[in-house]
Enzyme design. Sequence first.
Site, PDB file in Angstrom:
ATOM      1  N   GLU A  79       0.830  -1.227   0.000  1.00  0.00           N
ATOM      2  CA  GLU A  79       0.000   0.000   0.000  1.00  0.00           C
ATOM      3  C   GLU A  79       0.851   1.257   0.000  1.00  0.00           C
ATOM      4  OE1 GLU A  79      -2.738   0.576  -0.934  1.00  0.00           O
ATOM      5  OE2 GLU A  79      -3.047  -1.572  -1.041  1.00  0.00           O
TER       6      GLU A  79
HETATM    7  C1  LIG Z   1       2.658  -9.866   0.333  1.00  0.00           C
HETATM    8  C2  LIG Z   1       2.421  -8.741  -0.604  1.00  0.00           C
HETATM    9  C3  LIG Z   1       1.126  -8.394  -0.947  1.00  0.00           C
HETATM   10  C4  LIG Z   1       0.901  -7.371  -1.873  1.00  0.00           C
HETATM   11  N1  LIG Z   1      -0.378  -7.084  -2.271  1.00  0.00           N
HETATM   12  C5  LIG Z   1      -0.564  -6.267  -3.354  1.00  0.00           C
HETATM   13  C6  LIG Z   1      -1.854  -6.136  -3.964  1.00  0.00           C
HETATM   14  O1  LIG Z   1      -2.861  -6.699  -3.514  1.00  0.00           O
HETATM   15  N2  LIG Z   1      -1.952  -5.378  -5.086  1.00  0.00           N
HETATM   16  C7  LIG Z   1      -0.893  -4.730  -5.629  1.00  0.00           C
HETATM   17  O2  LIG Z   1      -1.048  -4.074  -6.658  1.00  0.00           O
HETATM   18  N3  LIG Z   1       0.342  -4.805  -5.052  1.00  0.00           N
HETATM   19  C8  LIG Z   1       0.530  -5.562  -3.942  1.00  0.00           C
HETATM   20  N4  LIG Z   1       1.771  -5.683  -3.374  1.00  0.00           N
HETATM   21  C9  LIG Z   1       2.862  -4.903  -3.913  1.00  0.00           C
HETATM   22  C10 LIG Z   1       3.317  -3.771  -2.990  1.00  0.00           C
HETATM   23  O3  LIG Z   1       2.346  -2.769  -2.940  1.00  0.00           O
HETATM   24  C11 LIG Z   1       4.688  -3.291  -3.502  1.00  0.00           C
HETATM   25  O4  LIG Z   1       5.615  -4.308  -3.192  1.00  0.00           O
HETATM   26  C12 LIG Z   1       5.097  -1.966  -2.888  1.00  0.00           C
HETATM   27  O5  LIG Z   1       4.280  -0.933  -3.359  1.00  0.00           O
HETATM   28  C13 LIG Z   1       6.556  -1.627  -3.207  1.00  0.00           C
HETATM   29  O6  LIG Z   1       6.854  -1.805  -4.562  1.00  0.00           O
HETATM   30  P1  LIG Z   1       8.109  -2.679  -4.988  1.00  0.00           P
HETATM   31  O7  LIG Z   1       8.056  -3.957  -4.247  1.00  0.00           O
HETATM   32  O8  LIG Z   1       8.168  -2.737  -6.455  1.00  0.00           O
HETATM   33  O9  LIG Z   1       9.366  -1.878  -4.446  1.00  0.00           O
HETATM   34  P2  LIG Z   1      10.089  -0.674  -5.200  1.00  0.00           P
HETATM   35  O10 LIG Z   1       9.097   0.299  -5.711  1.00  0.00           O
HETATM   36  O11 LIG Z   1      11.074  -1.222  -6.144  1.00  0.00           O
HETATM   37  O12 LIG Z   1      10.852   0.020  -3.989  1.00  0.00           O
HETATM   38  C14 LIG Z   1      12.073  -0.493  -3.440  1.00  0.00           C
HETATM   39  C15 LIG Z   1      12.545   0.437  -2.316  1.00  0.00           C
HETATM   40  O13 LIG Z   1      12.811   1.727  -2.848  1.00  0.00           O
HETATM   41  C16 LIG Z   1      12.108   2.695  -2.112  1.00  0.00           C
HETATM   42  N5  LIG Z   1      11.689   3.775  -3.007  1.00  0.00           N
HETATM   43  C17 LIG Z   1      11.081   3.678  -4.193  1.00  0.00           C
HETATM   44  N6  LIG Z   1      10.837   4.899  -4.683  1.00  0.00           N
HETATM   45  C18 LIG Z   1      11.272   5.779  -3.772  1.00  0.00           C
HETATM   46  C19 LIG Z   1      11.288   7.196  -3.680  1.00  0.00           C
HETATM   47  N7  LIG Z   1      10.778   7.972  -4.642  1.00  0.00           N
HETATM   48  N8  LIG Z   1      11.843   7.758  -2.601  1.00  0.00           N
HETATM   49  C20 LIG Z   1      12.344   6.992  -1.610  1.00  0.00           C
HETATM   50  N9  LIG Z   1      12.359   5.659  -1.629  1.00  0.00           N
HETATM   51  C21 LIG Z   1      11.828   5.059  -2.699  1.00  0.00           C
HETATM   52  C22 LIG Z   1      10.909   1.979  -1.533  1.00  0.00           C
HETATM   53  O14 LIG Z   1      10.406   2.645  -0.386  1.00  0.00           O
HETATM   54  C23 LIG Z   1      11.509   0.622  -1.219  1.00  0.00           C
HETATM   55  O15 LIG Z   1      12.139   0.649   0.032  1.00  0.00           O
HETATM   56  C24 LIG Z   1       2.007  -6.653  -2.415  1.00  0.00           C
HETATM   57  C25 LIG Z   1       3.300  -6.983  -2.027  1.00  0.00           C
HETATM   58  C26 LIG Z   1       3.526  -8.022  -1.169  1.00  0.00           C
HETATM   59  C27 LIG Z   1       4.946  -8.385  -0.828  1.00  0.00           C
END
Ligand SMILES: Cc1cc2nc3c(=O)[nH]c(=O)nc-3n(C[C@H](O)[C@H](O)[C@H](O)COP(=O)(O)OP(=O)(O)OC[C@H]3O[C@@H](n4cnc5c(N)ncnc54)[C@H](O)[C@@H]3O)c2cc1C
Length: 598
Positions: free
Chosen positions: A443
């Site tokens: 989220e």
């Molecule tokens: C168990 C689980 C359930 C989930 N359920 C859903 C769901 O129902 N629907 C759905 O659509 N998604 C879902 N997700 C996805 C989840 O919302 C994403 O994993 C999350 O938004 C982070 O995206 P990412 O994993 O690609 O990390 P990334 O976006 O690659 O981020 C990696 C790191 O970089 C940091 N970062 C990125 N951009 C910035 C910035 N501009 N400034 C500072 N730091 C930054 C982040 O905070 C993080 O620490 C789920 C994930 C998991 C693991």
Amino acid sequence: MPTYTPPLRDMQFVLHELLNVAEEYKAIPKHADVDADTINAILEEGGKFAAEVAFPLNIAGDTEGCTLNRDTHEVTTPTGFKEAYAKYIEGGWPALSCDPEYGGQGLPFTLNQNIYEMMNSANQAWTMYPGLSHGAYECLHAHGTDEQKKTYMTKLVSGEWTGTMCLTEPHCGTDLGMLRTKAEPQADGTYRITGNKIFISAGEHDFTPNIIHLVLARLPDAPQGSKGISLFVVPKFKVNADGSLGERNGIHCGGLEHKMGIHGNATAQLVLDGAIGTLVGEPNKGLSAMFVMMNAARLGVGNQSLGLTEVAYQNALAYAKDRIQMRSLSGVKAKDKPADPIIVHPDVRKMLLTAKAYAEGGRALATYCALLLDKEIHHPDEKVRKDSAELVALLTPIVKAFLTDNGWTSTSACLQVFGGHGYIKEWGMEQYVRDSRINMIYEGTNTVQSLDLLGRKILGNNGATLKKFGKLVARLVEEEGVNEKMAEFINPIAYLGDQMTKFTTELGFKGMQNADEVGAAAVDYLRVLGHLVFGYFWARMAQVALKQIEAGNTDPFYVAKLQTARFYFARLFPETAMLMRTARAGVKNLLDTDEALA
Ligand SMILES: Cc1cc2nc3c(=O)[nH]c(=O)nc-3n(C[C@H](O)[C@H](O)[C@H](O)COP(=O)(O)OP(=O)(O)OC[C@H]3O[C@@H](n4cnc5c(N)ncnc54)[C@H](O)[C@@H]3O)c2cc1C
């Protein structure tokens, strides 16, 4: 084995003594008949469902997890999950705070909030299935066409079908502007959608005959970035004109993630292979439509950690009273035993009180936000609706990030109370720690929440909404400023409230010179504001408790409230001084580090 007792007394304290919700509802015609007795009766029943139906499945669900049949692409959830869901529907729980036009019971959202807290305590993984449906219902309620509402709403409200939110793709999570899933318009007004979604919670399961996916995708001529994203509703099974299930749609589960916690919830990789969907809201405005669901989900995620904080606390408290180890430093306390119960040791109390203060503070804040939502949607006075909407927008990232960070701290502290036994599966504590970790990530990660708070919601409107919250603090300070008995609770928030304007302005100026300064300060800033908000609620809770005690009420509940408030202000709130210092440390020590991070 852990146990769980619904915290009904504390919920009633927050609802009736702190927030006086029944009185507030009298001003909202739609809820004018909802009195304290009705609220208490529903909470009691909800607590029973959580403790007796959802809770017994928590450990087994974690151990068994979900399984995917690679031939049929169907998912089997852990034993008992499906039956528990059937009972949930039978009890009418999905419809509680939904619109009567679609079969809902039209009760305040505040009630739903408390019921969900208990279900999250009982079984977060299970609770995510109905939780996401509620978000899908809200999104379609706000942005769906008449046809979409007719097709989906009553089934989502009754719980006959569930919903999901499909944003994330392998190469994009935070940066949704990069998403690639395509939507091709068809001659009949529908869209053919193709792409890969990952990490979709409750994306496939065996609870219901149909699953309604809300999917973000890009139209052929869409502008690049987040301004070119549209929202579609894509059912697992197409729906015939008479409402019956039609043929299988081109969306299936290609895999399940193996993950750290919430094993009972199916985190699905979804393959969309020309799936037929319809547009929700306007073309290229999908993100703002999806925000209805995301905002609800953000409050919901904070509530997940609140639930885990409460259940972890209850179990750590019971263990600390029972486990004997070493003698108290100040002399033997349990003469009849070979050692004292570990609850005599100051640091064990600190761990317990940390979880208790975060659970009770979190409950006050989350319930307050739910009340604001009730006012935002149904209050007859436009100004009240507008003010409530602004406040809830400000507080949403705090509920999401502060409560989930605190949930991680609290579940970890509660595990520590068990010593080595906390690390062993049998006691159930390590599951709470594992389950709580995801809440800081999905989220929108907590970093993203803090950027939203400081960058967009505070600096972006020159602190106007922050001032609105500041007025609430100032009013309380004015009310109690001369009451010596309240000084220990009022002085810290008065002092921090005064500093907040200067602190925020300073960060705003730095941010104007270099936007990275905002990124360097935002996470610390959110925690400072989180404590100001908690401090405000703890001071108000202390105020209620003191009045009761002064009036001669001897219920130990009020003494406990005061003691916890004292602990909070003495031991947790002072973190703000350090956080303000680190927030002010600037960006240079972070970005001038290429050699360190080479
Ligand atoms: C168990 C689980 C359930 C989930 N359920 C859903 C769901 O129902 N629907 C759905 O659509 N998604 C879902 N997700 C996805 C989840 O919302 C994403 O994993 C999350 O938004 C982070 O995206 P990412 O994993 O690609 O990390 P990334 O976006 O690659 O981020 C990696 C790191 O970089 C940091 N970062 C990125 N951009 C910035 C910035 N501009 N400034 C500072 N730091 C930054 C982040 O905070 C993080 O620490 C789920 C994930 C998991 C693991």
